[in-house]
Design an enzyme around this catalytic site. Sequence first.
Site, mmCIF file in Angstrom:
data_model
loop_
_atom_site.group_PDB
_atom_site.id
_atom_site.type_symbol
_atom_site.label_atom_id
_atom_site.label_comp_id
_atom_site.label_asym_id
_atom_site.label_seq_id
_atom_site.Cartn_x
_atom_site.Cartn_y
_atom_site.Cartn_z
ATOM 1 N N ASP A 224 -9.748 12.198 -21.207
ATOM 2 C CA ASP A 224 -8.887 12.506 -22.349
ATOM 3 C C ASP A 224 -7.428 12.612 -21.902
ATOM 4 O O ASP A 224 -7.130 13.186 -20.841
ATOM 5 C CB ASP A 224 -9.350 13.857 -22.925
ATOM 6 N N GLU A 285 -8.321 7.223 -21.586
ATOM 7 C CA GLU A 285 -7.645 7.188 -22.889
ATOM 8 C C GLU A 285 -6.162 7.400 -22.638
ATOM 9 O O GLU A 285 -5.726 8.506 -22.350
ATOM 10 C CB GLU A 285 -8.164 8.302 -23.801
HETATM 11 C C1 GLC Z 1 -7.216 12.979 -27.198
HETATM 12 C C2 GLC Z 1 -8.384 13.119 -28.130
HETATM 13 C C3 GLC Z 1 -7.935 13.828 -29.358
HETATM 14 C C4 GLC Z 1 -7.418 15.195 -28.979
HETATM 15 C C5 GLC Z 1 -6.313 15.078 -27.946
HETATM 16 C C6 GLC Z 1 -6.022 16.395 -27.306
HETATM 17 O O1 GLC Z 1 -6.259 12.132 -27.659
HETATM 18 O O2 GLC Z 1 -8.934 11.866 -28.394
HETATM 19 O O3 GLC Z 1 -8.964 13.941 -30.302
HETATM 20 O O4 GLC Z 1 -6.930 15.850 -30.103
HETATM 21 O O5 GLC Z 1 -6.682 14.237 -26.899
HETATM 22 O O6 GLC Z 1 -7.055 16.765 -26.450
#
Ligand code: GLC
Length: 563
Positions: A224, A285
């Site tokens: 994440d 991500e």
């Molecule tokens: C990422 C997740 C999202 C979350 C953010 C903070 O982007 O996909 O859902 O709110 O991180 O952890």
Amino acid sequence: MTTSPLTARLTTEQESTPDRQWWRDAVVYQVYPRSFADSNGDGMGDLPGVTAHLPYLRDLGVDAIWLSPFYTSPQRDGGYDVSDYSDVDPRFGSLSDADEMIGRAHELGLKVIVDIVPNHSSDQHELFQQALAAGPGSPERDMYVFVEGKGENGELPPNNWTSIFHGPAWTRVTEADGTPGQWYLHIFDTSQPDWNWENPRVHELFRDVLRFWLDRGADGFRVDVAHGMVKPEGLPDATVNAQGLIDIPEGEVPIYFDNDGVLEIYREWRPILDAYEGDRMMVLEAWIPEQRLPLYIGDDKAHQSFNFGFLQARWGVQTMRAAIEKPLALADAVGSPTTWVLSNHDVVRHASRYGFAPDHVFGEGLSRDEVPDAELGLHRARAATLLMLSLPGAAYLYQGEELGLPEVRDIPDELREDPAHRRAGVPGRDGCRVPLPWVQDAPAFGFSATGRSWLPQPEVFGELAVDAQEGVAGSTLEMYRTALHLRRELGLGRPDGGVRFLRDLPGGVLGVSRGEVTVLVNTTDAAVVLPPGPLAAAEVLVASAPLEPGTLPADTTVWLRTA
Ligand code: GLC
């Protein structure tokens, strides 16, 4: 074009995916545990609910599942606010439920990817609570980013950074003696303090978390905010500040993201994964300009990252072609295949996104007044999906897209849970997180036996329920099943032969050659007649809409066997 009796050729049994670098061409299904299936009737999905539906996912034809966080968490950001990385939140079950889920998935030939959230924890994490109690200058405070404020009495935040969820990225604490004290950094919600990655103890903590889940059989991690963690020295003011998770203009990433130091973290983690048997992987991500992504990938860093360019590409030949060519070229350069994704738990579902004019500018979620053309949206979404599933690399699906679920726009404000909604009043991401419909004529459409559902499901979910689509020729679910089985059977995810774009097609038609399969996408709003010859005569493998011989309807994709 001739249509073949496809079902006859499809196998229902899971063919085992060879372990060796399985992630390269895998189809990974994202489970958002809160909204997948509720086994105990409390209106919130849980791990036994996931385990019970694994055969459905095996039959759908995916290779792996990725679960959004199910760890102990106050759920201020849907579980992306973790208070214990090595335990399961009681709302979702227990550690033994997690073991059972992983074990059952493996029995069915499915890999399991778990989410890891290393940029921040929950403010309820015991180490943050200890940091608050211990006071300025203590080793406990040094686990997070605590800084003195500016101004005569430290009353101003340390710099101008804003939170991705709007408002300042800093919150001032009250010290034990009741006086206003230091400020802590939270790139996301106030309840999500950023870890201090300058501190070796933070590194140690996360190495242990990785091992904890690898020991339990996890096949990989979705990292994440993978471009976060490391902050620039001295915490200087930002010249560009983000508002919203994905609203990052090309080339303009806020200063607190995408610092080169973060690459060292992946260098540190990779040997940990490599020390385990069975090809464990990391997918990142990172919402950053795509030319930066290759830096994160390699034999000593991460295995792959999401490529969000395809998701963001507007409907049309040039835009979609560019969104295919660019990541493929970048992937070639690093020797690791790209990934494809059209929906996830942070973006407007693609069945609704495509129901707007291609130049529609999306905010955060859909407001009540932003009404998509639902039929057009689903039509194009199915066509885009078929294009995506024909491309080499890994494909990531988001739960419910196989049912053609739309974004839900009319959730009452008081039921919305997205912190961006709480902080800034934007609609936010709840609209893509509404619990799944499994059974048309059942309470909560089969999501939970008691009929409870943490977000209300709209009427239309009934006709889109799994049992309403199963075995129905032409349904979105059957289209996904057919395409996924064909993709596996024909090896379409593998790089063999690359992607060749066809020339001399009617205007508005994108043509992609993938070995023995030719994929045609009509992006126009009118049917096109295919020129007489091999294409018009080819066998149809799967199509996103019913076909008339020799023509390709508006907004439709078809896979043809041309060799
Ligand atoms: C990422 C997740 C999202 C979350 C953010 C903070 O982007 O996909 O859902 O709110 O991180 O952890």
